[in-house]
Enzyme design. Structure first.
Site, PDB file in Angstrom:
ATOM      1  N   ASN A   1     -23.258  10.922  -7.697  1.00 60.58           N
ATOM      2  CA  ASN A   1     -24.871  10.478  -7.403  1.00 60.58           C
ATOM      3  C   ASN A   1     -24.813  10.310  -5.915  1.00 60.58           C
ATOM      4  OD1 ASN A   1     -27.401   9.007  -6.777  1.00 60.58           O
ATOM      5  ND2 ASN A   1     -26.501   7.287  -7.869  1.00 60.58           N
TER       6      ASN A   1
ATOM      7  N   GLU B   1     -29.855   0.468  -8.454  1.00 61.85           N
ATOM      8  CA  GLU B   1     -30.703   0.532  -7.365  1.00 61.85           C
ATOM      9  C   GLU B   1     -32.402   0.781  -7.851  1.00 61.85           C
ATOM     10  OE1 GLU B   1     -28.588   3.507  -5.128  1.00 61.85           O
ATOM     11  OE2 GLU B   1     -26.865   2.136  -5.163  1.00 61.85           O
TER      12      GLU B   1
ATOM     13  N   HIS C   1     -30.534   3.750 -13.025  1.00 61.15           N
ATOM     14  CA  HIS C   1     -29.723   3.104 -12.054  1.00 61.15           C
ATOM     15  C   HIS C   1     -30.013   1.815 -11.446  1.00 61.15           C
ATOM     16  CE1 HIS C   1     -27.203   2.917  -8.392  1.00 61.15           C
ATOM     17  NE2 HIS C   1     -26.371   3.829  -8.753  1.00 61.15           N
TER      18      HIS C   1
ATOM     19  N   SER D   1     -17.677   2.002  -7.264  1.00 64.10           N
ATOM     20  CA  SER D   1     -16.366   2.094  -6.076  1.00 64.10           C
ATOM     21  C   SER D   1     -15.238   2.940  -6.786  1.00 64.10           C
ATOM     22  CB  SER D   1     -16.025   0.610  -5.567  1.00 64.10           C
ATOM     23  OG  SER D   1     -17.138   0.045  -4.934  1.00 64.10           O
TER      24      SER D   1
ATOM     25  N   LYS E   1     -27.643   9.754  -4.187  1.00 63.95           N
ATOM     26  CA  LYS E   1     -28.539   8.743  -3.745  1.00 63.95           C
ATOM     27  C   LYS E   1     -29.361   9.445  -2.558  1.00 63.95           C
ATOM     28  CE  LYS E   1     -25.336   5.171  -4.846  1.00 63.95           C
ATOM     29  NZ  LYS E   1     -24.807   3.967  -4.634  1.00 63.95           N
TER      30      LYS E   1
ATOM     31  N   GLU F   1     -22.022   0.672 -15.058  1.00 66.64           N
ATOM     32  CA  GLU F   1     -21.878   0.256 -13.495  1.00 66.64           C
ATOM     33  C   GLU F   1     -22.160  -1.085 -13.421  1.00 66.64           C
ATOM     34  OE1 GLU F   1     -22.470   4.184 -11.145  1.00 66.64           O
ATOM     35  OE2 GLU F   1     -24.552   3.423 -11.559  1.00 66.64           O
TER      36      GLU F   1
ATOM     37  N   GLY G   1     -20.845   0.468  -4.560  1.00 65.12           N
ATOM     38  CA  GLY G   1     -20.889   0.391  -3.089  1.00 65.12           C
ATOM     39  C   GLY G   1     -20.271  -0.711  -2.327  1.00 65.12           C
TER      40      GLY G   1
HETATM   41  C1  PEP Z   1     -23.413   4.566  -7.833  1.00 68.08           C
HETATM   42  O1  PEP Z   1     -24.301   4.301  -7.187  1.00 68.08           O
HETATM   43  O2  PEP Z   1     -23.779   4.895  -9.040  1.00 68.08           O
HETATM   44  C2  PEP Z   1     -21.981   4.388  -7.680  1.00 68.08           C
HETATM   45  C3  PEP Z   1     -21.103   4.125  -8.426  1.00 68.08           C
HETATM   46  O3  PEP Z   1     -21.735   4.117  -6.147  1.00 68.08           O
HETATM   47  P1  PEP Z   1     -20.428   3.914  -5.288  1.00 68.08           P
HETATM   48  O4  PEP Z   1     -19.366   4.771  -6.078  1.00 68.08           O
HETATM   49  O5  PEP Z   1     -20.463   4.118  -4.246  1.00 68.08           O
HETATM   50  O6  PEP Z   1     -19.919   2.563  -5.870  1.00 68.08           O
END
Ligand code: PEP
Length: 254
Positions: free
Chosen positions: A11, A99, A97, A217, A13, A171, A177
């Site tokens: 992803n 976000e 998601h 992460s 973003k 998630e 992040g």
């Molecule tokens: C995400 O935004 O879906 C995500 C998992 O980000 P990150 O891997 O940077 O934690």
């Protein structure tokens, strides 16, 4: 090979415009792996370049959209519809998601509306769910995830698509992040509970067919351990999907 195969999804973003997208796909080490799928969700603007780059490079990488509007057309300034995405060859969308929930006020009813519309228009949906740190510390992880999923499980369009064109990404918000990953034990427990919820609601066969990706992460240093868990069917990766080296290293672990 894992029973449901493995999906490694990146992803991006709001990162990588068209030029950076082309550079990424040209540099990405890729080789076919039986039963495994690689997918990237670029920004809307980079979608045509990404589609062209994977085709030109002979790399079988799926390209999906990070969002879309539930209506097919109309007075929705700034939005992108399903038919527009299909016109350029997009068949997958990422929905729910954290976000989008946090910064764009997407609620479970709105996410359900988008999910149903996407499925009815023939898209494959990867639906994200996850709890905050306070919710986990308060012992509410499962009730929050159940709340995020219950209208989806109850909807006939979604129920019929689970395990076919509707899959999940767990998630935990506190892991996105942050550099803090759920431990394999935490992730496996949650994935197994989600599969149990789907099994109780829609039956064991459907539960067995649903891919549940872990996201939060994920890096080449922790992915193998997570992937070794029986109910983890791949990764949804943010930061580590931006560089060809790190995303290629994740792919090499499958
Ligand atoms: C995400 O935004 O879906 C995500 C998992 O980000 P990150 O891997 O940077 O934690």
């Amino acid at each position: 090979m894992k029973p449901r195969g493995v999906l490694l999804a990146g992803n991006w973003k709001m990162n990588h415009g068209p030029a950076a997208a082309r550079g990424f796909f040209e540099a990405l080490p890729w080789s076919g792996k039986e039963g495994a799928i690689m997918r990237i969700y670029p920004s809307f603007l980079a979608l045509p370049t990404a589609l062209d780059a994977v085709k030109t490079g002979g790399k079988k990488i799926e390209i999906g959209a990070q969002n879309f509007h539930a209506e097919k057309s109309g007075a929705f300034t700034g939005e992108v519809s399903g038919p527009m995405l299909q016109e350029i060859g997009i068949r997958q969308v990422l929905l729910g998601h954290s976000e989008r929930r946090q910064y764009f006020a997407e609620t479970p009813p709105l996410i359900l509306k988008k999910t149903v519309s996407a499925l009815q228009q023939g898209f494959e949906v990867l639906l994200c769910i996850g709890e905050t740190l306070d919710e986990r510390n308060g012992g509410q992880t499962l009730s929050v995830l159940t709340h995020q999923l219950e209208s989806t499980l109850a909807d006939p369009t979604c129920a019929a698509a689970f395990g076919k064109t509707l899959h999940l990404a767990y998630e935990p918000v506190w892991a996105i992040g942050t550099g803090v990953t759920a431990t394999p034990t935490q992730a496996q427990e949650t994935h197994a509970s989600l599969r149990g919820l789907i099994s109780r609601t829609l039956g064991q066969d459907i539960a067995n067919a649903v891919r549940i990706l872990y996201g939060g992460s994920v890096t080449p240093a922790n992915f193998a351990e997570l992937l070794a868990c029986p109910d983890i069917d791949g990764g949804l990766v943010g930061g580590a999907s931006l560089k060809p080296d790190s995303f290629g290293a994740l792919w090499s672990l499958i």
